[in-house]
Design an enzyme around this catalytic site. Structure first.
Site, PDB file in Angstrom:
ATOM      1  N   ASP A 145       0.839  -1.187   0.000  1.00 55.61           N
ATOM      2  CA  ASP A 145       0.000   0.000   0.000  1.00 55.61           C
ATOM      3  C   ASP A 145       0.881   1.247   0.000  1.00 55.61           C
ATOM      4  O   ASP A 145       2.048   1.211  -0.354  1.00 55.61           O
ATOM      5  CB  ASP A 145      -0.937  -0.047   1.212  1.00 55.61           C
ATOM      6  CG  ASP A 145      -2.159   0.837   1.031  1.00 55.61           C
ATOM      7  OD1 ASP A 145      -2.882   1.028   2.015  1.00 55.61           O
ATOM      8  OD2 ASP A 145      -2.362   1.349  -0.076  1.00 55.61           O
ATOM      9  N   THR A 146       0.317   2.324   0.468  1.00 54.65           N
ATOM     10  CA  THR A 146       0.847   3.665   0.415  1.00 54.65           C
ATOM     11  C   THR A 146       2.354   3.827   0.626  1.00 54.65           C
ATOM     12  O   THR A 146       2.944   3.178   1.473  1.00 54.65           O
ATOM     13  CB  THR A 146       0.146   4.471   1.520  1.00 54.65           C
ATOM     14  OG1 THR A 146      -1.233   4.119   1.508  1.00 54.65           O
ATOM     15  CG2 THR A 146       0.285   5.937   1.314  1.00 54.65           C
ATOM     16  N   VAL A 147       2.959   4.760  -0.131  1.00 55.29           N
ATOM     17  CA  VAL A 147       4.340   5.172   0.098  1.00 55.29           C
ATOM     18  C   VAL A 147       4.322   6.614   0.578  1.00 55.29           C
ATOM     19  O   VAL A 147       3.343   7.340   0.370  1.00 55.29           O
ATOM     20  CB  VAL A 147       5.193   5.052  -1.179  1.00 55.29           C
ATOM     21  CG1 VAL A 147       5.213   3.609  -1.672  1.00 55.29           C
ATOM     22  CG2 VAL A 147       4.687   5.974  -2.291  1.00 55.29           C
ATOM     23  N   VAL A 199       2.219  11.664   0.897  1.00 50.86           N
ATOM     24  CA  VAL A 199       1.825  10.261   0.819  1.00 50.86           C
ATOM     25  C   VAL A 199       1.168  10.021  -0.533  1.00 50.86           C
ATOM     26  O   VAL A 199       0.541  10.922  -1.098  1.00 50.86           O
ATOM     27  CB  VAL A 199       0.866   9.926   1.992  1.00 50.86           C
ATOM     28  CG1 VAL A 199      -0.385  10.757   1.932  1.00 50.86           C
ATOM     29  CG2 VAL A 199       0.529   8.459   2.072  1.00 50.86           C
ATOM     30  N   SER A 201       0.792   4.428   6.214  1.00 52.25           N
ATOM     31  CA  SER A 201       0.627   3.379   5.209  1.00 52.25           C
ATOM     32  C   SER A 201      -0.194   2.255   5.817  1.00 52.25           C
ATOM     33  O   SER A 201      -0.289   2.139   7.036  1.00 52.25           O
ATOM     34  CB  SER A 201       2.007   2.859   4.767  1.00 52.25           C
ATOM     35  OG  SER A 201       1.872   1.828   3.810  1.00 52.25           O
TER      36      SER A 201
END
Length: 420
Positions: free
Chosen positions: A237-239, A254, A295
């Protein structure tokens, strides 16, 4: 029960490493000389610090090299901007562009495909100096969604639009795409953002969902198969990234392609205010400047507003204990997630304050931390005084349960600046 990694050992080694570097490096030994030189010539020091993450999820050993490499590149990109005199918000955007451009991250290029086989991205950025925020959700056809979020932030700083209209800080879908193009951000066809890896993962997940629906073996079994399909995508998922510049300004950003096989139009925490990132300079009420990027499972992070809560916690004297309690009480044991069996998320956090070193030389003391309830989290960090970035894949302690346990690690860094 909380599963803790060896925070004390990691923290002590990083602290000692920073102090040893300061004592032994030519830079550390020549602070007073540089102060005199800069005072005499009227020069201004440049520098700063960046901490990035490549998602909280699962990082296989076979791809550890690639995850670390992209974190190093992101750190270097941010530090290059800081050395060129950029403020924190510019540097954090530069780091995110590098993370989005990697096919190994679930952001920008190579993002997860939704149920319709399309890429829809979320991103946000926050400037701790102005406290302005920009975000896009479910945006398609833009290679670097963080640039749209940053452009929204910049436009908001210019003031009201014609006829006294309030400029937007959060746009979604088609409207976000059209706004981006009208402001000079080039479109990118969806097929160019799809990689062979993300496409094959989509086809594999689609087959598994079809099998699960045909089996019709009950909610629990279907839920397990669905989760397996998401995990098998291999995409995290998210960085994100957090940055402090030499003036003490902080910024956070993000970006995410969202959950695999998500419903079209779904917007995750990466675009939500107080959920995906948070940045706030020091002020009379807050002695520390803080920046956070999160994240994990977007729905869990949205319902707990974890980024803002972690930032507020960092005003406590003991940063490690404060983050530990925030992750446990505000996330794992949150009443808003009481119905969840597995609470998945991670954060990177920095806090900083001005300090006076020997001979009245001004400096900034930076304390940086990361914590996660997922199996692993890949991070990288670098100061403008470092020759290269350091990277680390943090993992839950053996025998602990993802979603019910957490790991927490971190370190400190001292930044040199010119005496005021």
């Amino acid at each position: 029960m909380i599963g803790l990694s060896s925070y004390a050992g990691v923290m002590e080694s990083l602290v000692n490493s920073a102090e040893d570097q300061q004592r032994s490096s030519p830079l550390g030994n020549s602070w007073s000389k540089k102060e005199d030189l800069n005072r005499n010539q009227g020069l201004k020091g440049v520098g700063g610090f960046v901490l990035v993450h490549a998602g909280a999820g699962y990082h296989s050993e076979s791809k550890a090299k690639e995850y670390k490499h992209v974190c190093k590149r992101a750190c270097q990109r941010a530090v290059d901007r800081l050395k060129a005199g950029a403020l924190a918000v510019e540097a954090v955007a530069a780091a995110l562009v590098e993370l989005e451009d990697s096919p190994f991250t679930n952001a920008g290029l190579g993002s997860n495909l939704n149920l319709s086989g399309e890429i829809e991205c979320d991103a946000s950025i926050m400037d701790g100096k102005s406290l302005q925020f920009g975000a896009v959700g479910a945006i398609s056809g833009i290679k670097n969604p963080v640039l749209v979020a940053n452009c929204l932030l910049s436009e908001a700083q210019k003031g009201k639009l014609s006829a006294g209209r309030i400029p937007p800080c959060f746009l979604v879908g088609r409207g976000a795409n059209e706004w981006a193009i009208s402001h000079g951000i080039p479109p990118c066809p969806s097929e160019k953002m799809t990689t062979k890896f993300s496409l094959s993962a989509y086809k594999r997940n689609k087959r598994k969902m079809e099998v699960a629906e045909k089996m019709n073996t009950g909610h629990n079994q279907t839920k397990k198969i669905r989760l397996s399909a998401e995990n098998d995508s291999g995409c995290l998922d998210t960085v994100g990234a957090v940055v402090v510049d030499l003036e003490g300004n902080v910024a956070a950003a993000v970006s995410s392609g969202g959950l695999a096989m998500k419903h079209p139009g779904r917007v995750g925490q990466a675009a939500h205010y107080g959920c995906g990132c948070w940045a706030q300079n020091a002020c009379n009420m807050n002695p520390y400047a803080t920046a956070v990027s999160t994240s994990g499972c977007g729905e869990h992070l949205i319902r707990t507003m974890l980024a803002r809560d972690c930032s507020a916690a960092m005003q406590s004297e003991d940063a490690h204990q404060a983050l530990l309690e925030a992750m446990q009480n505000k996330f794992i044991s949150s009443p808003f997630l009481a119905s969840e069996d597995c609470v998945l998320g991670g954060v990177i956090v920095l806090r900083c304050c001005r300090c006076v070193e020997a001979q009245n030389i001004q400096g900034i003391l930076v304390e940086f931390l990361w914590s996660h309830t997922t199996e692993s989290m890949c991070v990288g960090y670098m100061s403008a005084q470092d020759s290269k970035a350091k990277t680390h894949i943090s993992r839950l302690p053996p025998g602990t349960v993802p979603g019910q346990s957490l790991a927490i690690e971190g370190g400190v860094c001292r930044l040199m600046s010119v005496a005021e």
